[in-house]
Scaffold this motif. Sequence first.
Motif, PDB file in Angstrom:
ATOM      1  N   LYS A 143     -10.012  19.122  80.419  1.00  0.00           N
ATOM      2  CA  LYS A 143     -10.907  18.397  79.865  1.00  0.00           C
ATOM      3  C   LYS A 143     -12.093  18.612  79.062  1.00  0.00           C
ATOM      4  O   LYS A 143     -12.346  18.154  78.217  1.00  0.00           O
ATOM      5  CB  LYS A 143     -11.657  17.701  81.405  1.00  0.00           C
ATOM      6  N   ASN A 144     -12.329  20.165  79.639  1.00  0.00           N
ATOM      7  CA  ASN A 144     -13.288  20.769  78.623  1.00  0.00           C
ATOM      8  C   ASN A 144     -12.866  21.098  77.094  1.00  0.00           C
ATOM      9  O   ASN A 144     -13.595  20.927  76.236  1.00  0.00           O
ATOM     10  CB  ASN A 144     -13.687  22.039  79.447  1.00  0.00           C
TER      11      ASN A 144
ATOM     12  N   MET B 130     -10.490  19.352  75.785  1.00  0.00           N
ATOM     13  CA  MET B 130     -10.438  18.088  75.015  1.00  0.00           C
ATOM     14  C   MET B 130     -11.729  17.583  74.396  1.00  0.00           C
ATOM     15  O   MET B 130     -11.515  17.153  73.150  1.00  0.00           O
ATOM     16  CB  MET B 130      -9.913  16.683  76.002  1.00  0.00           C
ATOM     17  N   ASN B 131     -12.719  17.553  75.117  1.00  0.00           N
ATOM     18  CA  ASN B 131     -14.099  17.250  74.552  1.00  0.00           C
ATOM     19  C   ASN B 131     -14.478  18.286  73.659  1.00  0.00           C
ATOM     20  O   ASN B 131     -15.303  17.719  72.542  1.00  0.00           O
ATOM     21  CB  ASN B 131     -15.015  17.399  75.927  1.00  0.00           C
ATOM     22  N   ARG B 132     -14.299  19.717  73.523  1.00  0.00           N
ATOM     23  CA  ARG B 132     -14.677  20.448  72.700  1.00  0.00           C
ATOM     24  C   ARG B 132     -14.113  20.499  71.206  1.00  0.00           C
ATOM     25  O   ARG B 132     -14.431  20.397  70.539  1.00  0.00           O
ATOM     26  CB  ARG B 132     -14.568  21.989  73.370  1.00  0.00           C
TER      27      ARG B 132
ATOM     28  N   ASN C  42     -12.182  17.817  70.416  1.00  0.00           N
ATOM     29  CA  ASN C  42     -11.968  16.392  70.044  1.00  0.00           C
ATOM     30  C   ASN C  42     -10.586  16.173  69.812  1.00  0.00           C
ATOM     31  O   ASN C  42     -10.297  15.525  68.759  1.00  0.00           O
ATOM     32  CB  ASN C  42     -12.856  16.124  68.785  1.00  0.00           C
TER      33      ASN C  42
ATOM     34  N   TYR D 288      -3.059  15.895  73.668  1.00  0.00           N
ATOM     35  CA  TYR D 288      -3.195  15.886  75.032  1.00  0.00           C
ATOM     36  C   TYR D 288      -1.660  16.228  75.739  1.00  0.00           C
ATOM     37  O   TYR D 288      -1.303  17.091  76.383  1.00  0.00           O
ATOM     38  CB  TYR D 288      -3.856  14.884  75.507  1.00  0.00           C
TER      39      TYR D 288
END
Length: 512
Positions: A459-460, A462-464, A466, A472
């Motif tokens: 999750k981290n 993916m967010n960092r 983008n 994924y």
Amino acid sequence: MLIKVFGAAVQGIDATLITIEVNSSRGCMFYLVGLPDSTVKESHQRIISALQVNGYRLPTSNIVINMAPADIRKEGSAYDLPLAIGILAASEIIQPEKLSRYLLMGELSLDGSLQPIKGVLPIAIKARELGFEGMIVPQQNAREAAVVNNLKVYGVGNIKEVIEFFNGKQELNPTFINTREEFYAQQTDFDLDFAEVKGQENVKRALEVAAAGSHNVLLIGAPGSGKSMLAKRLPSILPPLSLGESLETTKIHSVAGKLGKEGGLISKRPFRDPHHTISTVAMTGGGSFPQPGEISLAHNGILYLDELPEYQRNVLEVLRQPLEDRKITVARIRCNVEYPASFMLVASMNPCPCGYYNHPTKACVCSPGQVQKYLNRISGPLLDRIDLQIEVTPLPFEKMADNRPGESSATIRERVIRARQIQEERYADIPGIYCNAQMNSKLLALHARPDDKGLTLLKNAMNRLNLSARAYDRILKVSRTIADLEGCQSIQAVHLAEAIGYRNLDREDWAG
């Protein structure tokens, strides 16, 4: 007198039986019907010359030839031999008793000698399927056709041999090869080995992961850092071809006329490296008379694209669908042809126009805008389909001067084969799925679900970074392969961390 002779037409990578019906009656006309192209029509002149040189005359009678089924277009010069034999049999120069037991194909020269043709292997498979006793082909194609067992394959050099064979004046010796013995004997013979590669342990590890799961790879680095050298050694660590894979691969190369003089089954996975000036049709296949393209010739092997940004944009974009569907459909006005295209995409590129962005010792002379523009030549959707994006850094002098051999390809290959065996067992009941790279969303949920710690890490990331939904999925597939290499049932955080580390171009700081 009405006579039937049998040949075959190749459509895609499969053959269709063609019945050549020849009727000889009083008159002096010659008719060839059944949707022949201009090359087939020109066979009349080649047949006349070939018969005259060998002491035979084309009968002076009314000859009508029908090539059935009449709704399939007949293309090429491979029908010369069955047409000539049919004409002679209808005119009672050849005894017709044995004609129904054999399938004939071959191009005639003006002196009656037979020239090699394309697509002999799928024709031989069709002949055995239909119960023919044997097949008569040019001598150069005999080994290729003899791959098919339970079928007598006669390789001949001249039409006179065929005429005398049907008249009982000469015996032909069938060509026999021990398919399995030759196939297995050549599977481990490679000219290039990873033991010759000095340093680059992180890249070799990434290529091992790619080979274990059949993942797509992009190598990015400065000129001379070893990208091409590493990519060309990748086939030496891939699992060996099975007999089924080899037969399918050989059929494609047979249709394309790429088998060469030796013929026989292809025993090593293909490695295709087209030049960056290649056209879209040459990459995907097609043309007026559809032929397999590079992506089909790389089926069950590797398609290597060196200097990836130098390829035309439309050439790269046509790869997107085959990378997902693992097949390519060539649509033409007269026909639709489907070719298999299950390949590993391996690409390499420089990081910028000058080639020295991120180089440890040489300064890059490109502006940040030029670097980004160069990277933007590769579209985001295509990059998303590349599972591993690896930065290859130049070796320091100490590593280059080290004479100790690295880990051999044979050792790495053993680990890759063990990982592939785990995947084969996992997907044994699922048709069309053989490795982790082919997993769909349902299989990802079943076999690539991370634990809570791994989920937080992902999750981290993916967010960092983008990342897209496709990226994924790619990370989960790669982490599943890493776990298989370690022999782990579940995906752990360390496996996900390594898989995320292989997304170099997704880092925001990579291109400044």
